[in-house]
Each structure stands twice: as structure tokens, then as C-alpha cells.
Design a protein around this motif. Sequence first.
Motif, PDB file in Angstrom:
ATOM      1  N   MET A 105      14.803  30.660  -6.793  1.00 43.63           N
ATOM      2  CA  MET A 105      16.060  30.472  -7.521  1.00 43.63           C
ATOM      3  C   MET A 105      17.097  29.733  -6.690  1.00 43.63           C
ATOM      4  O   MET A 105      18.313  29.950  -6.853  1.00 43.63           O
ATOM      5  N   TYR A 106      16.637  28.846  -5.803  1.00 35.38           N
ATOM      6  CA  TYR A 106      17.539  27.883  -5.174  1.00 35.38           C
ATOM      7  C   TYR A 106      16.789  26.568  -5.016  1.00 35.38           C
ATOM      8  O   TYR A 106      15.569  26.546  -4.912  1.00 35.38           O
ATOM      9  N   ALA A 107      17.550  25.465  -4.987  1.00 32.93           N
ATOM     10  CA  ALA A 107      16.939  24.136  -4.976  1.00 32.93           C
ATOM     11  C   ALA A 107      16.571  23.698  -3.561  1.00 32.93           C
ATOM     12  O   ALA A 107      17.287  23.974  -2.610  1.00 32.93           O
ATOM     13  N   MET A 108      15.453  23.016  -3.474  1.00 30.62           N
ATOM     14  CA  MET A 108      15.038  22.427  -2.204  1.00 30.62           C
ATOM     15  C   MET A 108      14.110  21.252  -2.488  1.00 30.62           C
ATOM     16  O   MET A 108      13.667  21.054  -3.612  1.00 30.62           O
ATOM     17  N   ASP A 109      13.835  20.469  -1.445  1.00 36.10           N
ATOM     18  CA  ASP A 109      12.993  19.291  -1.573  1.00 36.10           C
ATOM     19  C   ASP A 109      11.513  19.649  -1.485  1.00 36.10           C
ATOM     20  O   ASP A 109      11.101  20.466  -0.658  1.00 36.10           O
ATOM     21  N   TYR A 110      10.741  18.989  -2.341  1.00 29.33           N
ATOM     22  CA  TYR A 110       9.289  19.088  -2.297  1.00 29.33           C
ATOM     23  C   TYR A 110       8.719  17.674  -2.269  1.00 29.33           C
ATOM     24  O   TYR A 110       9.314  16.744  -2.837  1.00 29.33           O
ATOM     25  N   TRP A 111       7.542  17.537  -1.625  1.00 32.34           N
ATOM     26  CA  TRP A 111       6.922  16.226  -1.450  1.00 32.34           C
ATOM     27  C   TRP A 111       5.467  16.244  -1.908  1.00 32.34           C
ATOM     28  O   TRP A 111       4.760  17.235  -1.740  1.00 32.34           O
ATOM     29  N   GLY A 112       5.042  15.115  -2.468  1.00 35.02           N
ATOM     30  CA  GLY A 112       3.637  14.914  -2.741  1.00 35.02           C
ATOM     31  C   GLY A 112       2.915  14.461  -1.490  1.00 35.02           C
ATOM     32  O   GLY A 112       3.530  14.220  -0.452  1.00 35.02           O
ATOM     33  N   LYS A 113       1.590  14.313  -1.604  1.00 29.10           N
ATOM     34  CA  LYS A 113       0.781  13.924  -0.447  1.00 29.10           C
ATOM     35  C   LYS A 113       0.751  12.416  -0.244  1.00 29.10           C
ATOM     36  O   LYS A 113       0.313  11.949   0.799  1.00 29.10           O
ATOM     37  N   GLY A 114       1.187  11.664  -1.234  1.00 29.47           N
ATOM     38  CA  GLY A 114       1.257  10.223  -1.097  1.00 29.47           C
ATOM     39  C   GLY A 114       0.105   9.490  -1.747  1.00 29.47           C
ATOM     40  O   GLY A 114      -1.003  10.009  -1.867  1.00 29.47           O
ATOM     41  N   THR A 115       0.399   8.267  -2.168  1.00 29.69           N
ATOM     42  CA  THR A 115      -0.622   7.389  -2.727  1.00 29.69           C
ATOM     43  C   THR A 115      -0.446   6.002  -2.108  1.00 29.69           C
ATOM     44  O   THR A 115       0.679   5.507  -1.989  1.00 29.69           O
ATOM     45  N   LEU A 116      -1.551   5.394  -1.705  1.00 29.88           N
ATOM     46  CA  LEU A 116      -1.496   4.122  -0.986  1.00 29.88           C
ATOM     47  C   LEU A 116      -1.416   2.945  -1.954  1.00 29.88           C
ATOM     48  O   LEU A 116      -2.218   2.839  -2.888  1.00 29.88           O
ATOM     49  N   VAL A 117      -0.451   2.088  -1.705  1.00 28.73           N
ATOM     50  CA  VAL A 117      -0.323   0.826  -2.436  1.00 28.73           C
ATOM     51  C   VAL A 117      -0.532  -0.311  -1.442  1.00 28.73           C
ATOM     52  O   VAL A 117       0.174  -0.387  -0.432  1.00 28.73           O
ATOM     53  N   THR A 118      -1.501  -1.154  -1.727  1.00 31.64           N
ATOM     54  CA  THR A 118      -1.796  -2.295  -0.863  1.00 31.64           C
ATOM     55  C   THR A 118      -1.633  -3.574  -1.667  1.00 31.64           C
ATOM     56  O   THR A 118      -2.286  -3.741  -2.709  1.00 31.64           O
ATOM     57  N   VAL A 119      -0.762  -4.452  -1.201  1.00 31.07           N
ATOM     58  CA  VAL A 119      -0.534  -5.731  -1.871  1.00 31.07           C
ATOM     59  C   VAL A 119      -1.104  -6.822  -0.977  1.00 31.07           C
ATOM     60  O   VAL A 119      -0.570  -7.105   0.101  1.00 31.07           O
ATOM     61  N   SER A 120      -2.195  -7.419  -1.417  1.00 29.56           N
ATOM     62  CA  SER A 120      -2.888  -8.397  -0.586  1.00 29.56           C
ATOM     63  C   SER A 120      -3.760  -9.291  -1.453  1.00 29.56           C
ATOM     64  O   SER A 120      -4.289  -8.857  -2.479  1.00 29.56           O
ATOM     65  N   SER A 121      -3.892 -10.532  -1.003  1.00 30.06           N
ATOM     66  CA  SER A 121      -4.789 -11.452  -1.699  1.00 30.06           C
ATOM     67  C   SER A 121      -6.170 -11.444  -1.070  1.00 30.06           C
ATOM     68  O   SER A 121      -7.073 -12.146  -1.518  1.00 30.06           O
TER      69      SER A 121
END
Length: 121
Positions: A105-121
Motif C-alpha cells: 500500500m505504498y508506491a515504489m519502482d519496479y523493473w522488467g528484465k529487459g528486451t534487446l533491440v539491435t538496429v543494424s544492416s
Amino acid sequence: QVQLVESGGGLVQPGGSLRLSCAASGRLFSINAMGWYRQAPGKQRELVATITSGGSTNYADSVKGRFTISRDNAKNTVYLQMNSLKPEDTAVYYCNAYLTTITTMYAMDYWGKGTLVTVSS
């Protein structure tokens, strides 16, 4: 317990588009702001975009005009539409939520584990 699960990352060519999703689940009472951060190799984690429960948005200057953040409050989900991607957008993208659980019953930050984005030709 809260879970933030990201999806939608991958490999894309410069100029291409990707859409990231992040769904929050658990014993949630309310979700205030949600957002996306990213961390490139050798760099610190940085803000990409945030959105409040009322829909107010904030973007990093580097993504303004190219990325759009949105959320579906009914689904406890935040999205990041990324267009005109550049190689410098390559990073692990993390979902963030500032929320209150039924347990604490109080607010705090939560995080996901992450997802990789790769921009490349």
C-alpha cells in the motif's frame, strides 16, 4: 509479487520499426507512471519515455518525433512504438512502473528484465 514482462525486441534494419510491450501483473493496487529506459553497451541506463496514468508523456530528446509511448490501463500494459530506428538506438530496453501493491500500500519502482533491440544492416 509484481512482474513486468517485456516483449517485442529483436533485430531491425536502420529506418525500420519495432513495437515493445510491457505487461504488469501481480497484486496491484494502482499504477502511476510507466515508462521505458534503455542501456547501451558501456553506457549508463537512460530514460526513453514515460507516461502517467492520465496520459501525460515525456520523451528523451533523442527519440522525440520517432518514438511514441502509450498505455492500456485496463490491461496494465505500456507500449513503445519505435519508428525510424537508428544504430544508436541499439540497447537493452527496460520497462519501469511506479506502482502500489495491495500488500504494501505504498508506491515504489519496479523493473522488467529487459528486451534487446539491435538496429543494424
